[in-house]
Design an enzyme around this catalytic site. Structure first.
Site, PDB file in Angstrom:
ATOM      1  N   GLU A 190      36.002  53.414 -14.393  1.00 37.24           N
ATOM      2  CA  GLU A 190      34.729  53.092 -15.040  1.00 37.24           C
ATOM      3  C   GLU A 190      33.514  53.192 -14.112  1.00 37.24           C
ATOM      4  O   GLU A 190      32.872  52.184 -13.808  1.00 37.24           O
ATOM      5  CB  GLU A 190      34.822  51.702 -15.677  1.00 37.24           C
ATOM      6  CG  GLU A 190      35.860  51.671 -16.780  1.00 37.24           C
ATOM      7  CD  GLU A 190      36.142  50.281 -17.335  1.00 37.24           C
ATOM      8  OE1 GLU A 190      35.544  49.312 -16.829  1.00 37.24           O
ATOM      9  OE2 GLU A 190      36.959  50.163 -18.260  1.00 37.24           O
TER      10      GLU A 190
ATOM     11  N   GLU B  60      42.238  53.369 -21.310  1.00 38.94           N
ATOM     12  CA  GLU B  60      42.273  51.980 -21.748  1.00 38.94           C
ATOM     13  C   GLU B  60      41.802  51.899 -23.192  1.00 38.94           C
ATOM     14  O   GLU B  60      40.811  52.520 -23.576  1.00 38.94           O
ATOM     15  CB  GLU B  60      41.370  51.082 -20.885  1.00 38.94           C
ATOM     16  CG  GLU B  60      41.804  50.919 -19.448  1.00 38.94           C
ATOM     17  CD  GLU B  60      40.889  49.983 -18.665  1.00 38.94           C
ATOM     18  OE1 GLU B  60      40.104  49.254 -19.316  1.00 38.94           O
ATOM     19  OE2 GLU B  60      40.940  49.982 -17.428  1.00 38.94           O
TER      20      GLU B  60
END
Length: 702
Positions: A185, A307
């Protein structure tokens, strides 16, 4: 890629999408990303992955080993068909001699360094045919929320490359370590702005080429997206934004080793405006397509969700989001993913295991099985060869992918109709005699596109008497688009009889349309099954979204069809929640649970006591939704109880009681509730001010 000439033909595997390929045993394995999908030795590989975190934290060890053995968790992973683990780690794990914490019953790990524990995890996973992706989650322990670039002030890019050297040296010859996630991320980065200190697309290419040119050519390279660069009009999650690829794909030399790996989450993680839209969750298809779904067609590379997940049972709108995402991915043929997560201690999402690290969450096992029903398996034979067993595609009719992709450029409603309409016409794949009287035996996933593995091969209703039962239909909201009039409906079934009704068959018919989404019912042939309704109770936890005019009846014929009785429909043309955060928080570590709004409630005699707490699962202008957690705080097993909740508009897994308007029972499957255990699958929506709490009544214990 060169195909290996000496292949041992063991049999044929025929996919539902028309693929036919050999089951083979080979001396080597080679993963590639081409034709928009993952491949293993040139054949389609079906990934069913799951995240297991801990090595990125101060424990320097996988979480859960403080409670149960490594072998038990890996056995659980294998037994439920997961063929890939994504293991987050921090950079210092490879550069410093870290000691693992929380080894619990794993006495065989005593005295090992953190890296040696990781080695053992990888080796034991390999024995079970489980592949590994290592994810650089952070540079220092527990700092993954703030380390939002591919480097830091303490660890420049050169230090990161040096760390990757160590990874290559350690695992280049480990057969089941096959993928590397370059940085979790990187939400602080940009994409294609000609700024070398912030442009992630250029940095990812540099790092990938470095790995491939320095002994790591076997590794798949997973590249996550940005957050707000290019600007994301409807608020991308961290790692979800790949819109810049239209102008600037990641320019790696070994293109067939590149995988784009978005992260995406639902309303339980961050309250984006689009989660409150009137046509939610059908609006999500075009949003996902804009953020990352276009990538396989645009680039030829696979996408693997790194995810996704959420509190499926506790948060109705999160459940709707997860069901819709699965339908979308199946329709696109892009089902490769890592579910977040194995760990129960992820605060925003929970895990696929409960807090004891042993009990699975059945609904999460079901939805991941629906997404990847037949993952590819790899075993090693006595000659040391890798035997690859192919897999079929998820249940979706042939041609649905093409119909969805061609519809993407149209409005959100058109995309939603293309996906849900096509999938809803798929046949029931369960086995049975077709007698029409068998009970459902398959696993329910709460979606209209699920395919239970029983029910008489798609025959008639489950066996149940409708004596004393009646059903009504209430419209919650509606909206109109190019596909027609959509609506969200609640089904209310009253049991006026003196005994519990089980496996109640519900007949939903749509004039001029189709069912697009269901919840708290199991599909069985042309009907839906509600598992249990207590004597004298009204069950109001089931419902559906449809386009067209619906009616509902009980399939055993004692109750006539009830016409739709909507309240004045709403037509939300703008989101009801204007808040649009551009950098939503994604779950990686435990968060403190909502403070209970009601203390422990005694009752039922000595040792029979219970605690009740409310937690907000979603809010919107004019109302919201709350989940209820019931905890057995006593020393005896609870066999029954009621809860009092004031101001509930609609409920799920709460049964209306004749005792009082605001008193509800719990479904029979909630009991017995042993000491120390919790029930958190019930909840309600409300209008106006948020209720301050509730209480427990009529508690009974063994």
């Amino acid at each position: 890629m060169t195909r290996l000439p000496s292949l041992l033909l063991l049999g044929l595997v025929v996919g539902l999408a028309g693929e036919t390929y050999a089951q083979t045993c080979t001396p080597t394995i080679d993963f590639t990303s081409e034709d928009g999908v993952l491949k293993l030795n040139g054949n389609r590989f079906y990934m069913k992955g799951i995240n297991w975190f801990g090595f990125e934290t101060e424990t320097n060890n996988l979480h859960g080993l403080w409670s149960v053995t490594m072998a038990s968790l890996l056995d659980f992973t294998q037994r439920n068909g997961f063929n890939f683990l994504r293991i987050p780690f921090h950079l210092e794990l490879f550069t410093q001699n870290k000691s693992p914490q929380g080894l619990g019953p794993n006495s065989d790990l005593n005295g090992l360094s953190a890296l040696q524990v990781l080695d053992k995890v990888i080796n034991e996973a390999g024995k079970r045919g489980i592949f590994i992706m290592l994810d650089l989650h952070s540079f220092t322990p527990d700092n993954f929320m703030t380390e939002n670039m591919w480097y830091s002030s303490q660890y420049p890019e050169s230090a990161v490359l040096s760390m990757w050297d160590r990874v290559i040296q350690r695992y280049a010859n480990t057969w089941n370590v096959v993928a590397l996630d370059l940085k979790n991320e990187p939400y602080g980065t940009t994409w294609n702005t000609n700024n070398p200190s912030t442009d992630w697309n250029a940095a990812a290419a540099r790092i990938a080429n470095y790995i491939h040119n320095n002994g790591g050519s076997k590794f798949l390279i997973m590249v996550e997206g940005t957050s707000s660069s290019p600007p994301c009009a409807d608020a991308c999650f961290w790692g979800e934004n790949f819109q810049g690829v239209h102008q600037a794909p990641v320019a790696v030399t070994l293109k067939k080793k590149l995988v784009y790996s978005p992260h995406t989450y639902g309303p339980g993680v961050s309250a984006q405006a689009y989660f409150s839209a009137g046509n939610y969750p059908l609006n999500m298809n075009s949003i996902w397509e804009t953020h990352f779904g276009f990538l396989p067609t645009k680039t030829g590379n696979a996408i693997v969700l790194g995810e996704w997940g959420g509190k499926y049972d506790e948060q109705p709108r999160t459940k709707m989001w997860m069901d819709q995402l699965v339908s979308y991915l199946i329709a696109k043929g892009s089902t490769d993913q890592f579910f977040w997560c194995l760990n129960p201690n992820s605060g925003d999402t929970g895990g696929i295991l409960l807090e004891d690290w042993s009990t699975p969450v059945a609904s999460k096992l079901a939805i991941t099985k629906r997404l990847v029903p037949n993952p590819t398996t790899v075993t090693r034979n006595s000659n040391g060869q890798y035997c690859i067993n192919g897999a079929t595609t998820p249940s979706a009719p042939t041609g649905v992918v093409a119909s969805v992709v061609s519809a993407v450029s149209s409005a959100a409603s058109s995309v939603a109709s293309a996906i849900t309409g096509a999938v809803s016409t798929g046949s029931n794949t369960g086995t049975g005699t077709g007698s029409g009287t068998g009970s459902v035996t398959g696993t329910a996933t709460g979606s209209a596109t699920s395919t239970p593995g029983g029910g008489g091969g798609g025959g008639g209703a489950a066996s149940s008497s409708c004596t004393g039962l009646s059903a009504t239909l209430t419209q919650r909201s509606s909206w109109t688009d190019g596909a027609g009039v959509h609506g969200i409906y609640d089904i209310n079934i009253q049991n006026a009889g003196s005994s519990e009704a089980k496996n109640v068959p519900v007949n939903v018919r749509i004039s001029g349309g189709s069912v697009e989404q269901i919840w708290n019912m199991v599909q069985s042939g042309s009907n839906y099954i509600v598992a249990s309704i207590g004597a004298g109770k009204t069950y109001s936890g089931a419902g559906f979204i449809s386009v067209g005019t619906p009616s509902v009846s009980l399939a055993c014929g004692s109750t006539p069809t009830n016409p739709t009785t909507p309240t004045t429909p709403t037509n939300p043309t703008t989101p009801t929640n204007p808040t649009t955060p551009t950098t939503p928080t994604t779950p990686t570590t435990p968060t403190n649970p909502t403070t209970p709004t009601n203390p422990t409630q005694p009752g039922g005699g000595a040792g029979c006591s219970v605690g009740i707490s409310f937690a907000s699962s979603n809010m919107w202008n004019g109302g919201g939704a709350m989940t209820i957690t019931i905890s057995n705080t006593g020393t005896r097993t609870i066999t029954n109880l009621s809860v009092k909740v004031a101001g509930a508009s609609s409920t799920w897994n709460l049964l209306t009681s004749s005792a009082a308007a605001d008193e509800y029972g719990l479904p029979t499957w909630a009991f017995p509730l042993p000491r120390g255990q919790k029930f958190s699958s019930a909840g309600f929506t409300y209008s106006g001010a948020q209720p301050s709490g509730g209480s427990v009544a009529d508690i009974k214990c063994e």
